[in-house]
Enzyme design. Structure first.
Site, PDB file in Angstrom:
ATOM      1  N   SER A 244       0.838  -1.185   0.000  1.00 39.19           N
ATOM      2  CA  SER A 244       0.000   0.000   0.000  1.00 39.19           C
ATOM      3  C   SER A 244       0.878   1.241   0.000  1.00 39.19           C
ATOM      4  O   SER A 244       1.987   1.238   0.556  1.00 39.19           O
ATOM      5  CB  SER A 244      -0.922   0.017   1.226  1.00 39.19           C
ATOM      6  OG  SER A 244      -1.676   1.214   1.274  1.00 39.19           O
TER       7      SER A 244
ATOM      8  N   GLY B 279       0.473   5.680   0.371  1.00 36.42           N
ATOM      9  CA  GLY B 279      -0.408   6.767   0.759  1.00 36.42           C
ATOM     10  C   GLY B 279       0.284   8.110   0.649  1.00 36.42           C
ATOM     11  O   GLY B 279       1.401   8.222   0.123  1.00 36.42           O
ATOM     12  N   LYS B 280      -0.384   9.138   1.155  1.00 34.47           N
ATOM     13  CA  LYS B 280       0.169  10.483   1.085  1.00 34.47           C
ATOM     14  C   LYS B 280       1.417  10.625   1.937  1.00 34.47           C
ATOM     15  O   LYS B 280       2.327  11.380   1.596  1.00 34.47           O
ATOM     16  CB  LYS B 280      -0.885  11.497   1.541  1.00 34.47           C
ATOM     17  CG  LYS B 280      -2.120  11.563   0.662  1.00 34.47           C
ATOM     18  CD  LYS B 280      -3.077  12.601   1.175  1.00 34.47           C
ATOM     19  CE  LYS B 280      -3.591  12.248   2.570  1.00 34.47           C
ATOM     20  NZ  LYS B 280      -4.572  13.223   3.066  1.00 34.47           N
ATOM     21  N   GLU B 281       1.459   9.902   3.033  1.00 37.52           N
ATOM     22  CA  GLU B 281       2.537  10.126   3.994  1.00 37.52           C
ATOM     23  C   GLU B 281       3.409   8.912   4.251  1.00 37.52           C
ATOM     24  O   GLU B 281       4.426   9.032   4.944  1.00 37.52           O
ATOM     25  CB  GLU B 281       1.943  10.588   5.335  1.00 37.52           C
ATOM     26  CG  GLU B 281       1.008   9.571   5.942  1.00 37.52           C
ATOM     27  CD  GLU B 281       0.283  10.082   7.176  1.00 37.52           C
ATOM     28  OE1 GLU B 281      -0.046   9.248   8.039  1.00 37.52           O
ATOM     29  OE2 GLU B 281       0.057  11.298   7.275  1.00 37.52           O
ATOM     30  N   SER B 282       3.066   7.741   3.717  1.00 39.12           N
ATOM     31  CA  SER B 282       3.837   6.545   4.044  1.00 39.12           C
ATOM     32  C   SER B 282       3.711   5.512   2.947  1.00 39.12           C
ATOM     33  O   SER B 282       2.823   5.573   2.089  1.00 39.12           O
ATOM     34  CB  SER B 282       3.368   5.944   5.380  1.00 39.12           C
ATOM     35  OG  SER B 282       2.017   5.532   5.278  1.00 39.12           O
ATOM     36  N   VAL B 283       4.648   4.549   3.002  1.00 42.97           N
ATOM     37  CA  VAL B 283       4.633   3.361   2.139  1.00 42.97           C
ATOM     38  C   VAL B 283       4.632   2.149   3.053  1.00 42.97           C
ATOM     39  O   VAL B 283       5.420   2.077   3.998  1.00 42.97           O
ATOM     40  CB  VAL B 283       5.863   3.335   1.199  1.00 42.97           C
ATOM     41  CG1 VAL B 283       5.818   2.123   0.287  1.00 42.97           C
ATOM     42  CG2 VAL B 283       5.935   4.611   0.387  1.00 42.97           C
ATOM     43  N   VAL B 284       3.760   1.192   2.789  1.00 41.15           N
ATOM     44  CA  VAL B 284       3.589   0.036   3.665  1.00 41.15           C
ATOM     45  C   VAL B 284       4.120  -1.204   2.955  1.00 41.15           C
ATOM     46  O   VAL B 284       3.732  -1.493   1.810  1.00 41.15           O
ATOM     47  CB  VAL B 284       2.109  -0.149   4.054  1.00 41.15           C
ATOM     48  CG1 VAL B 284       1.949  -1.349   4.989  1.00 41.15           C
ATOM     49  CG2 VAL B 284       1.568   1.112   4.717  1.00 41.15           C
TER      50      VAL B 284
ATOM     51  N   LYS C 208       5.671   0.242   8.145  1.00 42.58           N
ATOM     52  CA  LYS C 208       5.125   1.524   7.717  1.00 42.58           C
ATOM     53  C   LYS C 208       6.273   2.517   7.643  1.00 42.58           C
ATOM     54  O   LYS C 208       6.770   2.991   8.664  1.00 42.58           O
ATOM     55  CB  LYS C 208       4.043   2.003   8.687  1.00 42.58           C
ATOM     56  CG  LYS C 208       3.310   3.244   8.198  1.00 42.58           C
ATOM     57  CD  LYS C 208       2.119   3.590   9.078  1.00 42.58           C
ATOM     58  CE  LYS C 208       1.351   4.779   8.523  1.00 42.58           C
ATOM     59  NZ  LYS C 208       0.171   5.125   9.356  1.00 42.58           N
TER      60      LYS C 208
ATOM     61  N   ASP D 199      -8.604  12.258  11.311  1.00 40.85           N
ATOM     62  CA  ASP D 199      -8.625  11.906   9.876  1.00 40.85           C
ATOM     63  C   ASP D 199      -9.445  10.636   9.674  1.00 40.85           C
ATOM     64  O   ASP D 199      -9.106   9.770   8.869  1.00 40.85           O
ATOM     65  CB  ASP D 199      -7.205  11.721   9.347  1.00 40.85           C
ATOM     66  CG  ASP D 199      -7.176  11.663   7.816  1.00 40.85           C
ATOM     67  OD1 ASP D 199      -8.121  12.162   7.178  1.00 40.85           O
ATOM     68  OD2 ASP D 199      -6.220  11.103   7.253  1.00 40.85           O
TER      69      ASP D 199
END
Length: 508
Positions: free
Chosen positions: A248, A250-255, A275, A391
């Protein structure tokens, strides 16, 4: 025979017999012209004695009776081997480099070298000009024109300027591939050349500006060298068995999905996620308000540079998850924190992550169950954990084994935050809107959900949202004044009659 009974004999040379010694003569004989002519004739008769190199190169047999001649021959052979070794070392040292170092000063020049002398060798790397490079166009003289009459050519000639512009492209940066323009007799106009020059300069500035950012940033599907090193250390230390890949972004992280190992003799869950918070500052420029007004990190925030805020962001999520886990709210369990990498338990099975609530196709009963679970978790989060998600939406809720799980709580704040109640109202808006669209009849309105979660009894006017927000801002203002006056961390938001404030949950 001497006094000791030894006979004096002339020592023999190991290379053969020695020539007879020259008879002694007086000074007057040395100064005579007849003796000078005699010596000159002897030298002409035996040239190899005075110049052994000549006989060596001609292949003639040389007389080895002279020690001086043998010494010269040996010295010549040594110098030749030494020069050969120097050439070998020079080629090895320079390799394929465009800038070469010459050992010419360390070589010994002999007249016998002839065409084999290193001075006669032509190496294009040792010369200033490439012999295979085409000649540059002719330069216009100072007077500005060449020729006479009808054949006059000025410095503004189109063909001449085009060739000069093509030659000037060699001054561009090395990474700019200009090709063999001179060999093709390419003619560039001034407008085209100026556009190319400006483009090259702008590209150089952009590359220099983005170089450091690319090296220290985390891309959408990859990580920077520092992050890779941290992940490699986790695998080497046995904390993780292997890292399987990205699941996954996202805007703030990569999982990333990984298999757990052992941490200080304690087993790590079999399936975990890494994360990795992105190290680019673009995503965090507008998110500092979630940290700088949080009393837990307020003092540390003022002392950190912007890049270290990312590590603080990961630490904040760890503390928030610890509070939620202690209250019994379904959420990932923290296994390890390494700078901006957070190791969490995996919500899913067999490498397949649990779907987000927005992607599920639940029936009416399951959707109703999910709504009440979310309502209960919002109340627990506010009243027991003393937190506001800030959020909360269908994108940050997972559906796994008939249960809703909350994720992504790095931005969560306490209700005492200057904008905490506004964040909560936004969460209530997202939750109420989603379940009403999914057909849950029991879903409350935004205002009712806000009062239900907080325990407040604010006046509800369905047609005037601004009035409801004004009441929320009045509460936040009153709480902020109370904190500044008495130094308290929270204000009794649960009611208006001065009831005891909410008890803080420990970070652990």
């Amino acid at each position: 025979m001497d006094q000791l009974g030894r006979t004096s004999e002339t020592p023999k040379s190991p290379w053969g017999g020695c020539p007879p010694a020259m008879p002694s003569c007086s000074l007057s004989d040395v100064m005579s012209q007849e003796l000078a002519r005699q010596l000159e004739e002897e030298n002409k008769a035996f040239p190899s004695l005075t110049n052994p190199e000549v006989s060596l190169l001609s292949g003639e047999e040389t007389d080895t009776n002279s020690d001086l001649m043998l010494a010269r021959l040996l010295q010549m052979q040594y110098d030749r081997e030494c020069d050969t070794q120097l050439r070998r070392e020079e080629r090895k040292y320079n390799g394929e480099s465009k800038v070469s170092i010459s050992f010419e000063n360390y070589r010994t020049a002999h007249p016998y070298d002839g065409s084999e002398s290193s001075e006669d060798e032509v190496d294009w790397q040792d010369t200033r000009d490439d012999p295979y490079k085409p000649d540059k166009p002719q330069v216009t003289p100072r007077k500005g024109f060449t020729g006479k009459g009808k054949n006059i050519t000025t410095k503004h000639d189109e063909v001449l300027c085009g060739r000069k512009n093509t030659a000037r492209m060699d001054n561009f940066a090395p990474e700019v591939l200009v090709g063999d323009g001179l060999g093709m007799d390419l003619k560039l106009s001034n407008q085209v050349f100026n556009s190319l020059k400006q483009h090259c300069h702008s590209e150089q500035r952009r590359s220099a500006r983005l170089h450091d950012k690319k090296e220290h940033s985390t891309a959408e599907q990859a990580v920077d060298p520092r992050t890779r090193l941290l992940m490699y250390k986790m695998v080497s230390a046995g904390t993780l068995e292997r890292i399987n890949g990205c699941i996954s972004t996202g805007k703030e992280s990569v999982v990333f999905h990984a298999n757990g190992g052992m941490l200080e003799e304690q087993p790590v869950p079999e399936e975990v996620v890494l994360k990795v918070f992105k190290t680019t500052l673009n995503e965090f420029k507008n998110r500092d308000r979630y940290i700088k007004d949080d009393y837990r990190f307020k003092d540390r925030f003022s002392k950190l540079n912007p890049r270290k805020i990312i590590r603080l962001w990961a630490e904040k999520e760890m503390h928030n998850l610890a509070r939620m886990k202690k209250a019994g709210i379904p959420c990932p369990e923290v296994a390890l924190l390494r700078k901006h990498i957070l190791v969490l338990s995996f919500i899913g099975k067999d490498h397949v992550p649990a779907p987000k609530l927005k992607d599920t196709m639940l029936g009416a009963a399951d959707m109703k169950t999910a709504y009440y679970q979310v309502l209960q978790m919002m109340q627990q989060l506010y009243q027991e954990c003393n937190l506001v998600h800030a959020d909360l939406s269908e994108y940050n809720m997972l559906w796994h084994q008939g249960q809703v799980w909350l994720i992504d709580v790095s931005q969560s704040v306490e209700p005492s935050h200057p904008h905490g109640l506004q964040f909560l109202f936004r969460d209530c808006t997202n939750v109420s809107t989603f379940f009403q669209k999914r057909g849950v009849a029991e879903a409350m309105s935004v205002y009712e959900l806000f009062n239900c979660v907080t325990g407040l009894d604010l006046t509800i006017n369905e047609e005037d949202e601004a009035e409801f927000l004004a009441q929320i801002e009045a509460l936040e203002k009153r709480n902020e004044d109370h904190v500044q006056k008495r130094g308290k961390k929270t204000f009794p938001l649960s009611s208006w009659d001065g009831s005891p404030p909410l008890k803080h949950a420990a970070d652990d």
